[in-house]
Motif scaffolding. Structure first.
Motif, mmCIF file in Angstrom:
data_model
loop_
_atom_site.group_PDB
_atom_site.id
_atom_site.type_symbol
_atom_site.label_atom_id
_atom_site.label_comp_id
_atom_site.label_asym_id
_atom_site.label_seq_id
_atom_site.Cartn_x
_atom_site.Cartn_y
_atom_site.Cartn_z
ATOM 1 N N GLY A 90 0.825 -1.193 0.000
ATOM 2 C CA GLY A 90 0.000 0.000 0.000
ATOM 3 C C GLY A 90 0.863 1.248 0.000
ATOM 4 O O GLY A 90 2.083 1.184 0.112
ATOM 5 N N GLN A 91 0.201 2.394 -0.052
ATOM 6 C CA GLN A 91 0.917 3.645 -0.184
ATOM 7 C C GLN A 91 1.380 4.210 1.143
ATOM 8 O O GLN A 91 2.180 5.137 1.172
ATOM 9 C CB GLN A 91 0.020 4.693 -0.878
ATOM 10 C CG GLN A 91 -0.910 5.456 0.034
ATOM 11 C CD GLN A 91 -2.068 4.635 0.565
ATOM 12 O OE1 GLN A 91 -2.213 3.451 0.269
ATOM 13 N NE2 GLN A 91 -2.912 5.268 1.372
ATOM 14 N N GLY A 92 0.905 3.659 2.236
ATOM 15 C CA GLY A 92 1.322 4.115 3.547
ATOM 16 C C GLY A 92 0.373 5.132 4.139
ATOM 17 O O GLY A 92 -0.254 5.918 3.416
ATOM 18 N N THR A 93 0.285 5.104 5.463
ATOM 19 C CA THR A 93 -0.518 6.083 6.186
ATOM 20 C C THR A 93 0.288 6.524 7.402
ATOM 21 O O THR A 93 0.887 5.706 8.096
ATOM 22 C CB THR A 93 -1.893 5.499 6.590
ATOM 23 O OG1 THR A 93 -2.694 6.516 7.197
ATOM 24 C CG2 THR A 93 -1.773 4.305 7.519
ATOM 25 N N LEU A 94 0.349 7.835 7.626
ATOM 26 C CA LEU A 94 1.225 8.404 8.643
ATOM 27 C C LEU A 94 0.555 8.398 10.006
ATOM 28 O O LEU A 94 -0.568 8.886 10.156
ATOM 29 C CB LEU A 94 1.607 9.828 8.261
ATOM 30 C CG LEU A 94 2.452 10.603 9.277
ATOM 31 C CD1 LEU A 94 3.806 9.926 9.483
ATOM 32 C CD2 LEU A 94 2.635 12.044 8.816
ATOM 33 N N VAL A 95 1.269 7.855 10.973
ATOM 34 C CA VAL A 95 0.843 7.889 12.370
ATOM 35 C C VAL A 95 1.841 8.738 13.147
ATOM 36 O O VAL A 95 3.043 8.471 13.101
ATOM 37 C CB VAL A 95 0.784 6.460 12.958
ATOM 38 C CG1 VAL A 95 0.536 6.515 14.462
ATOM 39 C CG2 VAL A 95 -0.299 5.642 12.258
ATOM 40 N N THR A 96 1.332 9.746 13.834
ATOM 41 C CA THR A 96 2.177 10.609 14.645
ATOM 42 C C THR A 96 1.666 10.569 16.073
ATOM 43 O O THR A 96 0.493 10.866 16.319
ATOM 44 C CB THR A 96 2.158 12.051 14.126
ATOM 45 O OG1 THR A 96 2.558 12.069 12.752
ATOM 46 C CG2 THR A 96 3.112 12.922 14.938
ATOM 47 N N VAL A 97 2.551 10.203 16.992
ATOM 48 C CA VAL A 97 2.187 10.114 18.400
ATOM 49 C C VAL A 97 2.935 11.203 19.156
ATOM 50 O O VAL A 97 4.169 11.206 19.182
ATOM 51 C CB VAL A 97 2.512 8.733 18.985
ATOM 52 C CG1 VAL A 97 2.022 8.643 20.432
ATOM 53 C CG2 VAL A 97 1.888 7.637 18.138
ATOM 54 N N SER A 98 2.199 12.108 19.756
ATOM 55 C CA SER A 98 2.815 13.210 20.496
ATOM 56 C C SER A 98 2.976 12.841 21.964
ATOM 57 O O SER A 98 2.170 12.100 22.526
ATOM 58 C CB SER A 98 1.959 14.470 20.364
ATOM 59 O OG SER A 98 0.686 14.262 20.944
ATOM 60 N N SER A 99 4.017 13.385 22.556
ATOM 61 C CA SER A 99 4.296 13.082 23.969
ATOM 62 C C SER A 99 3.615 14.062 24.892
ATOM 63 O O SER A 99 3.073 15.067 24.486
ATOM 64 C CB SER A 99 5.801 13.104 24.208
ATOM 65 O OG SER A 99 6.329 14.345 23.840
#
Length: 120
Positions: free
Chosen positions: A111-120
């Motif tokens: 797949g093309q990818g999906t961005l996951v961003t986890v903030s602290s």
């Protein structure tokens, strides 16, 4: 065959996200599926896998107990439920398909990818 990943986004540490990957075609139930991820400046790494039959799943050690892979053959979809997210889980997540093996090991389609961003 095309794979369309979705569900990424921005979440606080400790939160949850559910990724989905929809696969085109009529033979989804014959594909073994996996999720991988790639963080900035790092190599792509294995996250989780599910067999064609869906009766066995595999996880990278750092994801065990927090992530759950599942599949819905009626919807041609593989999901990744991610709980207790940590900043180090920040990455682009990719789904991948192995058409030839019960246990996924050789991936012909991504797949093309999906961005996951986890903030602290």
């Amino acid at each position: 065959v095309q794979l369309q990943a979705s569900g990424g986004g921005l979440v606080q540490a400790g939160g949850s996200l559910r990724l989905s990957c929809v696969v085109s075609g009529r033979t989804f139930s014959s594909y073994a599926m996996s999720w991988f991820r790639q963080a900035p400046g790092k190599e792509r790494e294995f996250v989780a896998a599910i067999t064609r039959s869906g009766n066995r799943t595999y996880y990278a050690d750092s994801m065990k107990g927090r992530f759950t892979i599942s599949r819905d053959n009626a919807k041609n979809t593989v999901n990744l439920q991610m709980n207790s997210l940590k900043p180090e889980d920040t990455a682009v997540y990719y789904c991948a398909l192995d058409p030839d093996h019960e246990i996924p090991s050789e991936y012909d389609y991504w797949g093309q990818g999906t961005l996951v961003t986890v903030s602290s």
